[in-house]
Design a protein around this motif. Sequence first.
Motif, PDB file in Angstrom:
ATOM      1  N   ASP A 137     -10.246   2.785   7.193  1.00 30.29           N
ATOM      2  CA  ASP A 137     -10.312   1.607   8.038  1.00 30.29           C
ATOM      3  C   ASP A 137      -9.366   1.075   8.724  1.00 30.29           C
ATOM      4  N   HIS A 138      -9.492   0.011   9.569  1.00 33.14           N
ATOM      5  CA  HIS A 138      -8.480  -0.813  10.062  1.00 33.14           C
ATOM      6  C   HIS A 138      -8.287  -1.933   9.286  1.00 33.14           C
ATOM      7  N   VAL A 139      -6.826  -2.188   8.910  1.00 34.61           N
ATOM      8  CA  VAL A 139      -6.435  -3.357   8.023  1.00 34.61           C
ATOM      9  C   VAL A 139      -6.544  -4.499   9.114  1.00 34.61           C
ATOM     10  N   ILE A 140      -5.906  -4.495  10.230  1.00 27.62           N
ATOM     11  CA  ILE A 140      -6.232  -5.522  11.175  1.00 27.62           C
ATOM     12  C   ILE A 140      -7.203  -4.890  12.221  1.00 27.62           C
TER      13      ILE A 140
ATOM     14  N   GLU B  49      -7.278   1.801  -1.301  1.00 32.09           N
ATOM     15  CA  GLU B  49      -5.862   1.225  -1.176  1.00 32.09           C
ATOM     16  C   GLU B  49      -6.153  -0.441  -1.324  1.00 32.09           C
ATOM     17  N   TYR B  50      -7.374  -0.682  -1.775  1.00 26.22           N
ATOM     18  CA  TYR B  50      -7.525  -2.310  -2.338  1.00 26.22           C
ATOM     19  C   TYR B  50      -7.919  -2.234  -3.823  1.00 26.22           C
ATOM     20  N   CYS B  51      -8.773  -1.579  -4.200  1.00 29.76           N
ATOM     21  CA  CYS B  51      -9.272  -1.603  -5.676  1.00 29.76           C
ATOM     22  C   CYS B  51      -8.607  -0.333  -6.346  1.00 29.76           C
ATOM     23  N   MET B  52      -7.898   0.415  -5.709  1.00 32.45           N
ATOM     24  CA  MET B  52      -7.412   1.554  -6.665  1.00 32.45           C
ATOM     25  C   MET B  52      -8.357   2.703  -6.864  1.00 32.45           C
ATOM     26  N   ILE B  53      -9.672   2.737  -6.929  1.00 29.75           N
ATOM     27  CA  ILE B  53     -10.572   3.737  -7.252  1.00 29.75           C
ATOM     28  C   ILE B  53     -10.382   5.091  -6.691  1.00 29.75           C
TER      29      ILE B  53
ATOM     30  N   SER C 161     -14.581   0.899  19.432  1.00 29.63           N
ATOM     31  CA  SER C 161     -13.595   1.192  18.229  1.00 29.63           C
ATOM     32  C   SER C 161     -12.805   2.662  18.482  1.00 29.63           C
ATOM     33  N   SER C 162     -11.637   2.767  18.485  1.00 31.27           N
ATOM     34  CA  SER C 162     -11.180   3.889  18.402  1.00 31.27           C
ATOM     35  C   SER C 162     -11.055   4.634  17.007  1.00 31.27           C
ATOM     36  N   ARG C 163     -11.778   5.924  17.087  1.00 32.41           N
ATOM     37  CA  ARG C 163     -11.788   6.580  15.883  1.00 32.41           C
ATOM     38  C   ARG C 163     -10.482   7.369  15.375  1.00 32.41           C
ATOM     39  N   PRO C 164      -9.842   7.104  14.247  1.00 30.62           N
ATOM     40  CA  PRO C 164      -8.646   7.998  13.956  1.00 30.62           C
ATOM     41  C   PRO C 164      -9.039   9.434  14.032  1.00 30.62           C
ATOM     42  N   SER C 165      -7.965  10.042  14.547  1.00 32.52           N
ATOM     43  CA  SER C 165      -8.045  11.754  14.582  1.00 32.52           C
ATOM     44  C   SER C 165      -8.255  12.203  13.169  1.00 32.52           C
ATOM     45  N   ALA C 166      -8.640  13.479  13.025  1.00 30.13           N
ATOM     46  CA  ALA C 166      -8.859  14.244  11.806  1.00 30.13           C
ATOM     47  C   ALA C 166      -7.388  13.974  11.150  1.00 30.13           C
TER      48      ALA C 166
ATOM     49  N   ASN D 174      -1.686   0.783  10.270  1.00 24.13           N
ATOM     50  CA  ASN D 174      -2.832  -0.260  10.217  1.00 24.13           C
ATOM     51  C   ASN D 174      -4.082   0.343   9.945  1.00 24.13           C
ATOM     52  N   LEU D 175      -4.055   1.367   9.157  1.00 27.72           N
ATOM     53  CA  LEU D 175      -5.283   2.136   8.622  1.00 27.72           C
ATOM     54  C   LEU D 175      -4.932   2.197   7.103  1.00 27.72           C
ATOM     55  N   ALA D 176      -6.237   2.076   6.386  1.00 25.98           N
ATOM     56  CA  ALA D 176      -6.245   2.089   4.914  1.00 25.98           C
ATOM     57  C   ALA D 176      -7.549   3.105   4.169  1.00 25.98           C
ATOM     58  N   LEU D 177      -7.172   3.540   3.298  1.00 26.58           N
ATOM     59  CA  LEU D 177      -8.408   4.127   2.717  1.00 26.58           C
ATOM     60  C   LEU D 177      -9.010   3.138   2.036  1.00 26.58           C
TER      61      LEU D 177
END
Length: 101
Positions: free
Chosen positions: A38-41, A22-26, A2-7, A53-56
């Motif tokens: 996290d990777h979306v795909i 970005e899914y439940c909005m909490i 896995s490629s970890r996203p940079s800071a 392609n990244l989501a919180l």
Amino acid sequence: MSSRPSAQLRRKVVERADSRCEYCMIHQEDAVSTHQVDHVIAEKHGGKTALENLALSCMTCNLHDVQSSRGERPLVSGSRLKFHRTALQPADADLARALSA
């Protein structure tokens, strides 16, 4: 592997999401644990480590995503996570299809 996203990339995802899952909005301040980028795909399915392609994701939604990708029973039977990213302008058709599914 896995490629970890940079800071810097992680900061951009958090900023775009306004510190909300970005899914439940909490909001991060209301969550029990730290939100994850996290990777979306998933990379194993051809997803890139790029802002588009990244989501919180909060721990609950991230766990749901992991269980679903492993074929395990989701947290809510028959449910699918609804993606709430308003700033996204998908550049490729595969990403657009994945987000609208």
